[in-house]
Design a protein around this motif. Structure first.
Motif, short mmCIF file in Angstrom:
data_model
loop_
_atom_site.label_atom_id
_atom_site.label_comp_id
_atom_site.label_asym_id
_atom_site.label_seq_id
_atom_site.Cartn_x
_atom_site.Cartn_y
_atom_site.Cartn_z
N UNK A 86 0.80 -1.23 0.00
CA UNK A 86 0.00 0.00 0.00
C UNK A 86 0.83 1.28 0.00
N UNK A 87 2.15 1.14 -0.24
CA UNK A 87 3.00 2.33 -0.33
C UNK A 87 3.52 2.48 -1.75
N UNK A 88 3.53 3.71 -2.24
CA UNK A 88 4.06 3.99 -3.57
C UNK A 88 4.82 5.31 -3.54
N UNK A 89 5.97 5.35 -4.18
CA UNK A 89 6.72 6.60 -4.28
C UNK A 89 5.98 7.63 -5.10
N UNK A 90 4.99 7.21 -5.86
CA UNK A 90 4.18 8.17 -6.62
C UNK A 90 3.31 9.02 -5.70
N UNK A 91 3.13 8.58 -4.46
CA UNK A 91 2.35 9.36 -3.50
C UNK A 91 3.19 10.44 -2.82
N UNK A 92 4.45 10.49 -3.18
CA UNK A 92 5.34 11.45 -2.55
C UNK A 92 5.61 12.63 -3.47
N UNK A 93 5.66 13.80 -2.87
CA UNK A 93 6.06 15.00 -3.59
C UNK A 93 7.57 15.15 -3.56
N UNK A 94 8.16 14.64 -2.49
CA UNK A 94 9.60 14.74 -2.31
C UNK A 94 10.05 13.66 -1.36
N UNK A 95 11.23 13.06 -1.65
CA UNK A 95 11.79 12.11 -0.71
C UNK A 95 13.30 12.35 -0.62
N UNK A 107 4.78 13.61 1.54
CA UNK A 107 3.69 13.12 0.69
C UNK A 107 3.05 14.24 -0.10
N UNK A 108 2.42 13.86 -1.21
CA UNK A 108 1.69 14.83 -2.02
C UNK A 108 0.48 15.34 -1.22
N UNK A 109 -0.05 16.51 -1.60
CA UNK A 109 -1.22 17.04 -0.89
C UNK A 109 -2.34 16.01 -0.79
N UNK A 110 -2.87 15.81 0.41
CA UNK A 110 -3.94 14.86 0.64
C UNK A 110 -3.49 13.43 0.82
N UNK A 111 -2.19 13.16 0.72
CA UNK A 111 -1.68 11.79 0.80
C UNK A 111 -0.95 11.50 2.13
N UNK A 112 -0.86 12.47 3.01
CA UNK A 112 -0.09 12.28 4.24
C UNK A 112 -0.59 11.10 5.05
N UNK A 113 -1.87 11.04 5.33
CA UNK A 113 -2.41 9.99 6.17
C UNK A 113 -2.27 8.63 5.51
N UNK A 114 -2.46 8.58 4.20
CA UNK A 114 -2.35 7.32 3.47
C UNK A 114 -0.92 6.77 3.54
N UNK A 115 0.05 7.64 3.31
CA UNK A 115 1.45 7.20 3.35
C UNK A 115 1.83 6.81 4.78
N UNK A 116 1.40 7.58 5.74
CA UNK A 116 1.71 7.28 7.13
C UNK A 116 1.15 5.92 7.54
N UNK A 117 -0.11 5.66 7.22
CA UNK A 117 -0.75 4.41 7.59
C UNK A 117 -0.06 3.22 6.92
#
Length: 237
Positions: A86-95, A107-117
């Motif tokens: 359930x993790x994808x680097x496409x959900x990130x704005x910067x790493x 994470x990209x806008x709106x993706x913080x909770x998804x990436x964290x979980x």
């Protein structure tokens, strides 16, 4: 020594890349690193000999310290974010990723909770925090340049030796030795955080420190008086 005797400098800092580099490559318990420690020790011995020969003993303060310790790590237990469900680097704005024990993710806008979980329970040796929840004892995350997710791992990384893990771990501790006219002789003090060394140096140089997280009160008990020049040796991890 001529920087002190001829150029009249008040403060000189020398940086040693060893035994850090050898510890990374071969591991902190390896014979190669033990041999390198002996080599560095001979170098420090030579510097002390030259301090004595040039008549600087009575007015030069020598401080030996480092920024970290070194831990043996287990390569077989490397943590690869790309394999986490359930993790994808496409959900990130910067790493900001490296082979070391920590990472910063934005994470990209709106993706913080998804990436964290997806990440916060992905691996038993991976610790994932939202910026505001990162432990305050690290004195790290309260800065605008730190991303919204901060990660660090236990000792399971690429090199045979590594640092940057939890600074409460005993093998992350470092050294502090000081000798000179400003320091009491034969004194052993309680452990203290390296952030306090800056205030000590400023006091010895009689300059006003910039705002910082350290305090002179932590190291003041080791001082006799504010006197002398300073030679700082660092990176002796």
């Amino acid at each position: 020594m001529e920087w002190f005797t001829k150029d009249d400098l008040d403060f000189v800092a020398l940086y040693f890349g060893e035994p850090d580099s050898t510890g990374h490559k071969y591991g902190p318990e390896s014979q190669q690193r033990k041999d390198m420690v002996k080599q560095v020790d001979r170098t420090v011995g030579y510097l002390r000999q030259r301090i004595n020969e040039t008549g600087l003993v009575s007015r030069l303060n020598l401080i030996i310290t480092s920024d970290h310790g070194m831990e043996t790590v287990i390569k077989e237990n490397e943590i690869h974010l790309a394999t986490v469900a359930n993790f994808s680097f496409q959900d990130l704005q910067f790493e900001l990723l490296d082979y070391g024990p920590h990472a910063l993710l934005l994470p990209r806008p709106g993706k913080l909770e998804q990436v964290y979980q997806a990440l916060h329970k992905a691996h038993p040796k991976l610790h994932v925090y939202k910026k505001e929840a990162f432990p305050t004892r690290f004195h790290y995350a309260n800065n605008s340049r730190v991303t919204s997710l901060v990660l660090y791992g236990d000792p399971v990384q690429f090199n045979k030796g590594e640092h940057g893990f939890d600074n409460m771990a005993m093998n992350m501790k470092t050294i502090f030795r000081a000798v000179g006219p400003a320091f009491r002789k034969g004194l052993e003090v309680d452990p203290f955080e390296s952030v306090n060394v800056y205030a000590l140096l400023c006091d010895l140089l009689e300059i006003v420190p910039e705002p910082n997280d350290g305090s002179l009160t932590v190291t003041q008990s080791m001082l006799v008086k504010n006197a002398g020049l300073i030679l700082l040796l660092s990176k002796l991890s």
